[in-house]
Design a protein around this motif. Structure first.
Motif, PDB file in Angstrom:
ATOM      1  N   TYR A  30       0.859  -1.184   0.000  1.00 27.71           N
ATOM      2  CA  TYR A  30       0.000   0.000   0.000  1.00 27.71           C
ATOM      3  C   TYR A  30       0.894   1.232   0.000  1.00 27.71           C
ATOM      4  CZ  TYR A  30      -3.708  -3.193   1.450  1.00 27.71           C
ATOM      5  OH  TYR A  30      -4.607  -4.215   1.504  1.00 27.71           O
ATOM      6  N   THR A  32       0.698   4.922   1.148  1.00 23.21           N
ATOM      7  CA  THR A  32      -0.186   5.741   1.983  1.00 23.21           C
ATOM      8  C   THR A  32      -0.220   7.194   1.498  1.00 23.21           C
ATOM      9  OG1 THR A  32       1.488   6.465   3.534  1.00 23.21           O
ATOM     10  CG2 THR A  32       0.476   4.318   3.975  1.00 23.21           C
ATOM     11  N   VAL A  38       3.525   0.321   2.712  1.00 22.13           N
ATOM     12  CA  VAL A  38       3.232  -0.728   3.700  1.00 22.13           C
ATOM     13  C   VAL A  38       3.366  -2.056   2.961  1.00 22.13           C
ATOM     14  CG1 VAL A  38       1.501  -1.681   5.275  1.00 22.13           C
ATOM     15  CG2 VAL A  38       1.577   0.795   4.867  1.00 22.13           C
ATOM     16  N   ALA A  40       2.610  -5.246   2.679  1.00 20.11           N
ATOM     17  CA  ALA A  40       1.635  -6.165   3.286  1.00 20.11           C
ATOM     18  C   ALA A  40       1.779  -7.598   2.787  1.00 20.11           C
ATOM     19  CB  ALA A  40       0.223  -5.647   3.030  1.00 20.11           C
ATOM     20  N   GLU A  59      -2.417 -13.360  12.711  1.00 15.85           N
ATOM     21  CA  GLU A  59      -3.014 -12.249  13.461  1.00 15.85           C
ATOM     22  C   GLU A  59      -3.530 -11.161  12.530  1.00 15.85           C
ATOM     23  OE1 GLU A  59      -0.392 -11.347  17.320  1.00 15.85           O
ATOM     24  OE2 GLU A  59       0.693 -12.042  15.574  1.00 15.85           O
ATOM     25  N   SER A  60      -4.389 -10.339  13.087  1.00 13.54           N
ATOM     26  CA  SER A  60      -4.913  -9.210  12.342  1.00 13.54           C
ATOM     27  C   SER A  60      -3.754  -8.347  11.835  1.00 13.54           C
ATOM     28  CB  SER A  60      -5.797  -8.409  13.301  1.00 13.54           C
ATOM     29  OG  SER A  60      -6.412  -7.398  12.588  1.00 13.54           O
ATOM     30  N   GLY A  61      -3.816  -7.969  10.574  1.00 15.10           N
ATOM     31  CA  GLY A  61      -2.795  -7.086  10.009  1.00 15.10           C
ATOM     32  C   GLY A  61      -1.606  -7.806   9.396  1.00 15.10           C
ATOM     33  N   GLY A  63      -1.568  -9.550   6.666  1.00 11.24           N
ATOM     34  CA  GLY A  63      -1.574  -9.494   5.205  1.00 11.24           C
ATOM     35  C   GLY A  63      -2.503 -10.491   4.527  1.00 11.24           C
ATOM     36  N   LYS A  64      -3.365 -11.150   5.276  1.00  8.76           N
ATOM     37  CA  LYS A  64      -4.237 -12.182   4.695  1.00  8.76           C
ATOM     38  C   LYS A  64      -5.193 -11.581   3.656  1.00  8.76           C
ATOM     39  CE  LYS A  64      -6.009 -13.304   8.733  1.00  8.76           C
ATOM     40  NZ  LYS A  64      -5.367 -12.301   9.599  1.00  8.76           N
ATOM     41  N   THR A  66      -4.965  -8.740   2.180  1.00  7.35           N
ATOM     42  CA  THR A  66      -4.212  -8.141   1.071  1.00  7.35           C
ATOM     43  C   THR A  66      -3.777  -9.233   0.098  1.00  7.35           C
ATOM     44  OG1 THR A  66      -3.406  -6.507   2.638  1.00  7.35           O
ATOM     45  CG2 THR A  66      -2.309  -6.581   0.504  1.00  7.35           C
ATOM     46  N   PRO A  78      -4.984   2.485  -2.686  1.00 10.06           N
ATOM     47  CA  PRO A  78      -3.536   2.528  -2.448  1.00 10.06           C
ATOM     48  C   PRO A  78      -2.802   1.204  -2.632  1.00 10.06           C
ATOM     49  CG  PRO A  78      -4.711   2.376  -0.357  1.00 10.06           C
ATOM     50  CD  PRO A  78      -5.757   2.444  -1.422  1.00 10.06           C
ATOM     51  N   HIS A 231     -10.260 -16.651  11.591  1.00 11.11           N
ATOM     52  CA  HIS A 231      -9.622 -16.646  12.910  1.00 11.11           C
ATOM     53  C   HIS A 231     -10.093 -17.818  13.754  1.00 11.11           C
ATOM     54  CE1 HIS A 231      -8.897 -12.322  12.064  1.00 11.11           C
ATOM     55  NE2 HIS A 231      -7.804 -12.596  12.732  1.00 11.11           N
TER      56      HIS A 231
END
Ligand SMILES: Nc1ncnc2c1ncn2[C@@H]1O[C@H](COP(=O)(O)OP(=O)(O)OP(=O)(O)O)[C@@H](O)[C@H]1O
Length: 351
Positions: A30, A32, A38, A40, A59-61, A63-64, A66, A78, A231
């Protein structure tokens, strides 16, 4: 009712096992508003075999989502593609232009159920209209009556009432709306379905119905392979043949569902899966475990192992260079330590 309209496109014949999707060293990021990148999806490689369901956890964030967007070729700012290849059913997706992608690939070769997909349905249109729109683009030879027949047949085959076709999205319960979205998205029999948290925000009964639908789509060969992001540990286990774990934009381990949940090797997977003692009962309502600390900032990833700062077994060597992937007992993992050494350490933890 005639079976011919659907049968034309259903993949009824079992084909020899082969990779339906091959992703090689994919980098997407990404950009920004502050002109920072970023990273990802940062060097992701994997294959998906025909007939297989691949679960993606992390975990959250990490890159799944993305990765899911990247596989679909949804490169709208972006989000940007940097490098790597995505070969889907023998087609190099990154070599196609936007028009070819839309006409030849999306919906036909690969379909995507984004997070909260069911809330994105236009509330002013009856369900049949969504299917008519798809068919207008991809099967223009069919008239409205044929489209309705096709849709009704598909809904019936998937244990959804064809009456739903006449309803507006807001007239459906959450679970029914989600199943309807999945049925619409797979109407062209895509080879791969990518489902991002398709059961989150649903009650347990609706979750089960969605899972049954996904399994039916596979067993009836309306889709050939599934990528499933969640999750929920029990769902990951029951739906996936293989599980792939992502951490900070990279894949850190991939193996069979059983290996990954009960006998993982990478220290991150080990923590993520928690300590499941009684296999089936122990994981009935278990989510992926929370791990102390936080993943690195994906704007500036550290050298070496990205999990090192949270790992009980990190050494100086973990923070140097790129950590290569290793094979162990049919699984792949990214760690400098040997699997037998890690397992020995884990056995002491359990005491
Ligand atoms: N539009 C965006 N602009 C900038 N950064 C983004 C954007 N969307 C996601 N990111 C960042 O990209 C990284 C990967 O996010 P992504 O949503 O793919 O993770 P995820 O594993 O799917 O998380 P979750 O489980 O919460 O959905 C995160 O650092 C996130 O903050």
């Amino acid at each position: 009712m005639s079976r011919t309209i659907l049968d034309i496109h259903a993949h009824a014949e079992p084909l020899p096992q082969r990779d339906i999707l091959e992703v090689q060293d994919l980098h997407t990021y990404y950009r920004t508003r502050h002109k920072e990148n970023v990273y990802a999806v940062d060097g992701v490689s994997f294959t998906l075999e025909e007939g297989k369901a691949l679960g993606i956890a992390g975990e959250s964030g990490c890159g799944k989502s993305t990765l899911a967007l990247s596989l679909m070729g949804f490169y709208f700012p972006p989000l940007h593609y940097k490098s790597g290849s995505i070969v889907l059913g023998g087609i190099d997706v990154m070599k196609l232009n936007k028009e070819q992608l839309r006409k030849q690939i999306l919906g036909r070769e690969i379909a995507y159920i984004p997070q909260a997909a069911m809330n994105a349905l236009n509330p002013t249109l009856r369900i049949i209209r969504f299917i008519e729109d798809i068919m207008k683009e991809h099967r223009p030879e069919l008239n409205r009556k044929q489209v309705r027949e096709l849709a009704a047949e598909r809904f019936e085959t998937l244990n959804l009432s064809p009456d739903v076709l006449n309803l507006y999205p807001n007239e459906l319960s959450g679970g029914m709306k989600q199943r309807t979205v999945i049925a619409i998205s797979t109407i062209l029999n895509p080879k791969v379905l990518v489902a991002d948290e398709p059961t989150s925000a649903l009650d347990v009964t609706s979750q089960k119905a969605v899972i049954k639908l996904l399994k039916d789509l596979m067993s009836k060969k309306f889709i050939r392979s599934l990528i499933f992001i969640t999750h929920e540990l029990p769902l990951l286990y029951h739906v996936s043949d293989d599980i792939m774990v992502m951490y900070a934009g990279e894949i850190v381990e991939r193996g069979t569902a059983k290996q990954m949940i009960f006998d993982s090797v990478h220290p991150y997977t080990k923590r993520l899966m928690g300590s499941i003692i009684v296999p089936e009962e122990g994981m009935k309502s278990q989510k992926l475990a929370a791990i102390p600390g936080a993943p690195p900032n994906l704007k500036q990833v550290p050298e070496g192992c990205r999990f090192a700062d949270r790992c009980l077994y990190a050494e100086d060597a973990c923070r140097e260079g790129k950590i290569p992937e290793k094979w162990s007992g049919g699984r792949k993992y990214r760690c400098i330590h040997e699997s037998n050494v890690l397992k020995e350490w884990y056995s002491h933890e359990a005491k």
